[in-house]
Write an enzyme that holds these catalytic residues in place. Structure first.
Site, PDB file in Angstrom:
ATOM      1  N   CYS A  48       0.835  -1.203   0.000  1.00  0.00           N
ATOM      2  CA  CYS A  48       0.000   0.000   0.000  1.00  0.00           C
ATOM      3  C   CYS A  48       0.871   1.255   0.000  1.00  0.00           C
ATOM      4  CB  CYS A  48      -0.914  -0.020   1.219  1.00  0.00           C
ATOM      5  SG  CYS A  48      -1.842   1.497   1.436  1.00  0.00           S
ATOM      6  N   GLY A 188     -10.382  -3.149 -13.970  1.00  0.00           N
ATOM      7  CA  GLY A 188     -10.852  -3.147 -12.581  1.00  0.00           C
ATOM      8  C   GLY A 188     -10.324  -1.896 -11.895  1.00  0.00           C
ATOM      9  N   ILE A 190      -7.404  -1.116 -10.532  1.00  0.00           N
ATOM     10  CA  ILE A 190      -6.067  -0.604 -10.860  1.00  0.00           C
ATOM     11  C   ILE A 190      -6.001  -0.143 -12.312  1.00  0.00           C
ATOM     12  CG2 ILE A 190      -3.614  -1.195 -10.978  1.00  0.00           C
ATOM     13  CD1 ILE A 190      -3.998  -3.091  -8.656  1.00  0.00           C
ATOM     14  N   HIS A 449     -23.536  25.034   4.222  1.00  0.00           N
ATOM     15  CA  HIS A 449     -23.831  25.470   2.850  1.00  0.00           C
ATOM     16  C   HIS A 449     -22.820  26.538   2.443  1.00  0.00           C
ATOM     17  CE1 HIS A 449     -26.064  26.469  -0.748  1.00  0.00           C
ATOM     18  NE2 HIS A 449     -25.914  27.759  -0.437  1.00  0.00           N
TER      19      HIS A 449
HETATM   20  P1  NAI Z   1      -9.779  -6.193 -10.131  1.00  0.00           P
HETATM   21  O1  NAI Z   1     -10.275  -7.497  -9.669  1.00  0.00           O
HETATM   22  O2  NAI Z   1     -10.339  -4.934  -9.584  1.00  0.00           O
HETATM   23  O3  NAI Z   1      -9.954  -6.083 -11.731  1.00  0.00           O
HETATM   24  C1  NAI Z   1      -9.399  -7.021 -12.615  1.00  0.00           C
HETATM   25  C2  NAI Z   1     -10.142  -6.900 -13.931  1.00  0.00           C
HETATM   26  O4  NAI Z   1      -9.466  -7.684 -14.895  1.00  0.00           O
HETATM   27  C3  NAI Z   1     -11.576  -7.405 -13.876  1.00  0.00           C
HETATM   28  O5  NAI Z   1     -12.432  -6.426 -14.380  1.00  0.00           O
HETATM   29  C4  NAI Z   1     -11.544  -8.655 -14.764  1.00  0.00           C
HETATM   30  O6  NAI Z   1     -12.773  -8.859 -15.453  1.00  0.00           O
HETATM   31  C5  NAI Z   1     -10.416  -8.333 -15.728  1.00  0.00           C
HETATM   32  N1  NAI Z   1      -9.734  -9.507 -16.324  1.00  0.00           N
HETATM   33  C6  NAI Z   1      -9.291 -10.603 -15.673  1.00  0.00           C
HETATM   34  N2  NAI Z   1      -8.677 -11.451 -16.551  1.00  0.00           N
HETATM   35  C7  NAI Z   1      -8.723 -10.853 -17.775  1.00  0.00           C
HETATM   36  C8  NAI Z   1      -8.263 -11.210 -19.088  1.00  0.00           C
HETATM   37  N3  NAI Z   1      -7.601 -12.349 -19.305  1.00  0.00           N
HETATM   38  N4  NAI Z   1      -8.499 -10.361 -20.119  1.00  0.00           N
HETATM   39  C9  NAI Z   1      -9.157  -9.187 -19.893  1.00  0.00           C
HETATM   40  N5  NAI Z   1      -9.616  -8.800 -18.674  1.00  0.00           N
HETATM   41  C10 NAI Z   1      -9.399  -9.616 -17.620  1.00  0.00           C
HETATM   42  O7  NAI Z   1      -8.179  -6.282  -9.942  1.00  0.00           O
HETATM   43  P2  NAI Z   1      -7.067  -5.164  -9.940  1.00  0.00           P
HETATM   44  O8  NAI Z   1      -7.497  -3.955 -10.695  1.00  0.00           O
HETATM   45  O9  NAI Z   1      -5.816  -5.842 -10.349  1.00  0.00           O
HETATM   46  O10 NAI Z   1      -6.973  -4.766  -8.419  1.00  0.00           O
HETATM   47  C11 NAI Z   1      -6.681  -5.777  -7.443  1.00  0.00           C
HETATM   48  C12 NAI Z   1      -7.270  -5.402  -6.121  1.00  0.00           C
HETATM   49  O11 NAI Z   1      -6.485  -4.376  -5.536  1.00  0.00           O
HETATM   50  C13 NAI Z   1      -8.684  -4.840  -6.199  1.00  0.00           C
HETATM   51  O12 NAI Z   1      -9.642  -5.856  -6.193  1.00  0.00           O
HETATM   52  C14 NAI Z   1      -8.754  -3.997  -4.961  1.00  0.00           C
HETATM   53  O13 NAI Z   1      -9.192  -4.792  -3.897  1.00  0.00           O
HETATM   54  C15 NAI Z   1      -7.312  -3.557  -4.724  1.00  0.00           C
HETATM   55  N6  NAI Z   1      -7.168  -2.148  -5.108  1.00  0.00           N
HETATM   56  C16 NAI Z   1      -7.846  -1.193  -4.415  1.00  0.00           C
HETATM   57  C17 NAI Z   1      -7.741   0.127  -4.760  1.00  0.00           C
HETATM   58  C18 NAI Z   1      -8.500   1.141  -3.991  1.00  0.00           C
HETATM   59  O14 NAI Z   1      -8.967   0.855  -2.896  1.00  0.00           O
HETATM   60  N7  NAI Z   1      -8.709   2.341  -4.522  1.00  0.00           N
HETATM   61  C19 NAI Z   1      -6.917   0.580  -5.881  1.00  0.00           C
HETATM   62  C20 NAI Z   1      -6.268  -0.503  -6.544  1.00  0.00           C
HETATM   63  C21 NAI Z   1      -6.388  -1.806  -6.158  1.00  0.00           C
END
Ligand code: NAI
Length: 471
Positions: A48, A188, A190, A449
Site C-alpha cells: 500500500c 478493474g 487498478i 452550505h
Molecule cells: P480487479 O479485480 O479490480 O480487476 C481485474 C479486472 O481484470 C476485472 O475487471 C476482470 O474482469 C479483468 N480480467 C481478468 N482477466 C482478464 C483477461 N484475461 N483479459 C481481460 N480482462 C481480464 O483487480 P485489480 O485492478 O488488479 O486490483 C486488485 C485489487 O487491488 C482490487 O480488487 C482492490 O481490492 C485492490 N485495489 C484497491 C484500490 C483502492 O482501494 N482504490 C486501488 C487498486 C487496487
C-alpha cells in the site's frame, strides 16, 4: 548460517508482514501489553505504501494537476495557462518523498510503541515457531500468538510473464518515462485508476476488459460516468476482449487478443497487466503450523481472525474479502484485541470501496440490487452533483449520491457515490450505517452550505420523499 537475526528468542505476538494490516495489528497488540515483533522482508508500510495506494494517489494527483493546466484554455473561468510542462523525474521524486515521509512515520510509531521491527523473510517451522531469514543469517523465534498479514501480489497471467515491457502495478508506478502508448489488461480498480492517470499525462491508452463493461463489480450507472470521462480523455476501451499472448521486443510489446470472435494484434510501449491479486500464503509453509488454506490460497479464519491453529491469526489480503488496506487494518485491530482476550469480532456491513477514478466512485453497504436480492424492502434517494452549488463552483457537476434504506424503518443500509470527493463523502454514510441511523437522521443534520456534504443530505431527504431541491 549464524543464529543472529536481531529479534528476541520469544515474543508474545509475532506479526508477519508490516503493511497496513500488520503494523496496525502490532501497535494494537503492544498497546494491550504484549511483547511484539513484526517481520517483513521489505521496509515497513507494505505494498500500500511503497507500490500501491499511496504512490498511485500521488501520480493520480499529479496527472489531475497537469490536466487542469492543459485544459485551462477550454474552461470558462477565464484562466488559461500559456504553456505547461512535465518533469516526470521530478514527479517521481515528489512521489518518493511522500512515501519516505509516511515510512518514517510508520517506523516512528513502531519504535514508539516498543514494537521490534525485524527485516527478513518468515516461514513457519511449527505451530509456535517461525524461522526468520534475512538472506545472510537466520533465527528461530518462538511465539505465543502469531498474526499472518503477508498481503498479496499481482496475478501473473499465463502467457504474460512480467518483464521489462510487460509490467505489474508495481513497475508501472516506477516508470522513468511517460510511455507514448500503453495497453492495459483488466479494467478493474487498478486498470481504471492508472489508465486514466497515464491518459491525462498524454499516453495513448488502450484498455482491454474481459467483462461487458469496465469496473464489472460496480453497478453500470456508476461505471458509465467514469467510462464517459475516459473516452473524453481519448482512451480506447475494448470490452468483451480476451487477451491471448504478448511478446516483448526492443522498445515495446506486441499483444494478441480476441474480440467478437476475431483474433487481433496491437503494439504498445508497455503492457500493464492488472487482473487481480493473489494471497502471499504459498511461501509461508503454513502446513508446518497446521494452518488451513482454501483452494485459492486464502487462509480460513473465524470472526476474530483465528485460523485452524488457535495460536495463529490471519488478516488482510491473505484472508477472503476485498483486498483493501482499510479492511486489513480493521481486521488487524480485531485480531490483536482477540489475542488480548477482548470480545472483538469483525462486522463487514460497512466497508467502503473507493476507486480513485475521475470522477471518484465510492460504495458502502448494500447496493439496491444486492438489498433486493437479500429480500430487503428498500427505498432509495438520489441527488445530483449538478444541483449542488459547491460542486458547480468546483467545476465538478457530474455524478450523484444514491442512498439505500430499509423501506419500513428508514435504516440506511448502503450508498453509492460517483463524483468529486466521493471517497470522503462516503465516510458520513459509513458512520450512519455503524450508528444504525435512518434517512431522517442525516436529513435532519445541519450540513454546511455550500458544501458537497449537502448532496448526501439532499439524497436522504429525497429518499423520504421530501427533497427540497429536487422535484
Ligand atoms: P480487479 O479485480 O479490480 O480487476 C481485474 C479486472 O481484470 C476485472 O475487471 C476482470 O474482469 C479483468 N480480467 C481478468 N482477466 C482478464 C483477461 N484475461 N483479459 C481481460 N480482462 C481480464 O483487480 P485489480 O485492478 O488488479 O486490483 C486488485 C485489487 O487491488 C482490487 O480488487 C482492490 O481490492 C485492490 N485495489 C484497491 C484500490 C483502492 O482501494 N482504490 C486501488 C487498486 C487496487
Amino acid at each position: 548460517m549464524s543464529e543472529s537475526v536481531s529479534c528476541p528468542d520469544h515474543v508474545d505476538v509475532l506479526v508477519i508482514g508490516a503493511g497496513p494490516g500488520g503494523y496496525v495489528a502490532a501497535i494494537r497488540a503492544s498497546q494491550l501489553g504484549r511483547s511484539v515483533a513484526v517481520v517483513d522482508e521489505n521496509e515497513p508500510g507494505g505494498v500500500c505504501l511503497h507500490s500501491g495506494c499511496i504512490p498511485s494517489k500521488a501520480l493520480i494527483s499529479a496527472a489531475k494537476t497537469y490536466e487542469l493546466f492543459v485544459n485551462s484554455k477550454h474552461n470558462k473561468m477565464g484562466i488559461a495557462a500559456q504553456s505547461v510542462s512535465i518533469d516526470y523525474a521530478q514527479v517521481q521524486q515528489w512521489k518518493h518523498g511522500i512515501i519516505q515521509k509516511l515510512k518514517n512515520g510508520v517506523e516512528g510509531l513502531l519504535s514508539g510503541n516498543q514494537v521490534t521491527y525485524v527485516k527478513g523473510r518468515a516461514q513457519f517451522k511449527s505451530g509456535n515457531e517461525v524461522r526468520i531469514d534475512d538472506g545472510n543469517r537466520s533465527k528461530i523465534v518462538k511465539f505465543e500468538h502469531c498474526i499472518v498479514a503477508a498481503g498479496s501480489r499481482p496475478v501473473e497471467l499465463q502467457g504474460f510473464a512480467f518483464g521489462n515491457r510487460i509490467v505489474s502495478s508495481k513497475e508501472i508506478l516506477q516508470l522513468k518515462e511517460i510511455p507514448q502508448s500503453l495497453a492495459i489488461i483488466g479494467a478493474g480498480y487498478i486498470g481504471v485508476e492508472l489508465g486514466q492517470t497515464f491518459a491525462k499525462f498524454g499516453t495513448k491508452v488502450t484498455l482491454l476488459e474481459y467483462a461487458p463493461h469496465i469496473l464489472p463489480t460496480f453497478e453500470s450507472e456508476l461505471a458509465s460516468i467514469v467510462e464517459k470521462k475516459m473516452k473524453k480523455n481519448g482512451m480506447q476501451i475494448i470490452t468483451g476482449a480476451s487477451a491471448k499472448a504478448a511478446y516483448e521486443a526492443e522498445g515495446g510489446v506486441t499483444l494478441t487478443y480476441t474480440h467478437s470472435g476475431e483474433e487481433k494484434k496491437m503494439d504498445a510501449d508497455y503492457l500493464f497487466v492488472a487482473v487481480g491479486r493473489k494471497p502471499n500464503t504459498d511461501p509461508l509453509s503454513l502446513e508446518a503450523a497446521d494452518v488451513q488454506v482454501d483452494q485459492k490460497g486464502f487462509i480460513d479464519v473465524d470472526r476474530q481472525g483465528r485460523t485452524s491453529n488457535p495460536r495463529i491469526f490471519a488478516i488482510g489480503d491473505v484472508v477472503k474479502g476485498p483486498a483493501l488496506a482499510h479492511k486489513a487494518s480493521y481486521e488487524g485491530k480485531v485480531a490483536a484485541e482477540a489475542i488480548a482476550g477482548h470480545p472483538s469480532a469483525v462486522d463487514y456491513k460497512a466497508i467502503p470501496s473507493v476507486i480513485f477514478s475521475d470522477p471518484e466512485i465510492a460504495t458502502i453497504g448494500l447496493s439496491e440490487k444486492e438489498a433486493v436480492e437479500q429480500d430487503y424492502k428498500v427505498k432509495t434517494g438520489k441527488f445530483s452533483y449538478a444541483a449542488n452549488g459547491r460542486a458547480l463552483s468546483l467545476h465538478a457537476g457530474e455524478g450523484f449520491v444514491k442512498v439505500i434504506a430499509e423501506a419500513n424503518t428508514g435504516f440506511i443500509i448502503g450508498a453509492q457515490i460517483v463524483g468529486i470527493e466521493a471517497a470522503n463523502l462516503i465516510a458520513e454514510i459509513g458512520l450512519a450505517i455503524e450508528m444504525g441511523s435512518t434517512l431522517e437522521d442525516i436529513a435532519a443534520t445541519i450540513h454546511a452550505h455550500p458544501s458537497l456534504g449537502e448532496i448526501v443530505m439532499e439524497a436522504s431527504e429525497a429518499g423520504m420523499g421530501k427533497g427540497v431541491h429536487s422535484l
